[in-house]
Design a protein around this motif. Sequence first.
Motif, short mmCIF file in Angstrom:
data_model
loop_
_atom_site.label_atom_id
_atom_site.label_comp_id
_atom_site.label_asym_id
_atom_site.label_seq_id
_atom_site.Cartn_x
_atom_site.Cartn_y
_atom_site.Cartn_z
N ARG A 12 66.02 -21.73 55.67
CA ARG A 12 64.78 -22.47 55.37
C ARG A 12 63.88 -22.45 56.62
O ARG A 12 63.60 -21.40 57.15
N SER A 38 67.43 -29.49 53.91
CA SER A 38 67.96 -28.14 54.13
C SER A 38 69.37 -28.18 54.72
O SER A 38 70.17 -27.28 54.48
N THR A 54 67.32 -23.66 44.44
CA THR A 54 66.74 -22.41 43.94
C THR A 54 67.85 -21.40 43.68
O THR A 54 68.93 -21.47 44.28
N LEU A 56 66.97 -18.19 44.03
CA LEU A 56 66.44 -17.03 44.74
C LEU A 56 66.78 -17.11 46.23
O LEU A 56 66.32 -18.01 46.93
N ARG A 59 64.02 -17.42 49.02
CA ARG A 59 63.37 -18.69 49.31
C ARG A 59 64.15 -19.52 50.32
O ARG A 59 63.63 -20.48 50.88
N GLN A 63 61.18 -17.58 56.86
CA GLN A 63 60.11 -16.60 56.71
C GLN A 63 60.14 -15.57 57.83
O GLN A 63 60.25 -15.90 59.01
N LYS A 89 68.49 -11.19 51.90
CA LYS A 89 67.58 -11.28 50.76
C LYS A 89 67.96 -10.31 49.65
O LYS A 89 67.73 -10.58 48.47
#
Length: 367
Positions: A12, A38, A54, A56, A59, A63, A89
């Motif tokens: 996160r 988180s 989530t 996914l 997410r 980032q 990912k």
Amino acid sequence: MSLVKLQLNDFRNIQQASLQLSPGLNILVGNNGSGKTSVLEAIHYLGLGRSFRTHLTGRVVRQGEKGFVLFAQCELEGRTVPIGLAKEKNGDTQLKIAGAQAQRLADLAELLPVQLIHPDGFDLLTGGPQPRRAWLDWGVFHQQPGFFSLWGRVRRLLKQRNALLRSATQYRQLAFWDQELARLGDELAGFRASYCQAITPLIQEMTADFLPEFDISLGFYRGWEKDTPLGELLEAGFERDQNLGYTGVGPQKADVRLKANGVPAQDILSRGQLKLLVCAMRLAQGLYLNQHSSRGCIFLIDDFASELDIDKRRLLAARLKQCATQVFITAIDTSQLADMMDANDCKLFHVEQGKISETLEKAESKL
């Protein structure tokens, strides 16, 4: 069972964090969006191999990064067991337990039993049967060593049967599979029914405190009517199932039906009362596990004060203490947690923009 240490990397908004944990109460305080939830999500990942926020992976990864890494040291029966989970990912996953590569996420679940109570947990009562079936199977998984293998065999049989429904022209093409599905379905239903019966008194004991104005009852539905053998129902429903494209009866349709004063709980209880019933169900599971296993359950409580008045918060705090296990709680501030904070058994962490630091701050009670 408790976590001694937790490390997060690129999870996160947390670039890197290392927490030395209390075997009792761990409180994470911070504003909304700071990253405190988180931390609970990371522990949930280590315990169940997935997020509760989530489906996914992208997410969950910070980032700009390709993946995340989680590491923890677990105290289990006097020995320290390191566990690590790395996930990218693209779905690539590496799992290590005690330094050795592990293949099954079920190995994590067995090692690290986790129960989550969070503001969006109402679907356990207000949603379809799947969340309640998952709640039930969590308990059976930790009580019956053969459950996971049995559950996997049933799932494979259902997948094969559903595929055959699309091509079969006569029922006899499914007869062999249905005989096996009926046999294993009965065995699975027996495990579930026994667990539901065993845990019901604990849930009722807790709801007598949380919801004294209601008589709470639990009923187990195995996925087909009890007076008719599953094999007969599968044969009788062949044409219907062909039209549907899937199997309409069986253990995949099992449910736990909760009533308050004889009425479906979701139809009569308020949001706050529903949360208390969810708390009772999850606390009862953790307490039952603690009573019947050396691997105590870890509780994750997100937004402790949400939907609860002062008296109910005190009751929940008392029940958590009764469980005598490790607890992680998030809150915006400590004022509503003061009665839980014990200097000998509590650690307080401040979370701000993904940065986590331990603090010695004491709470002033507003209860």
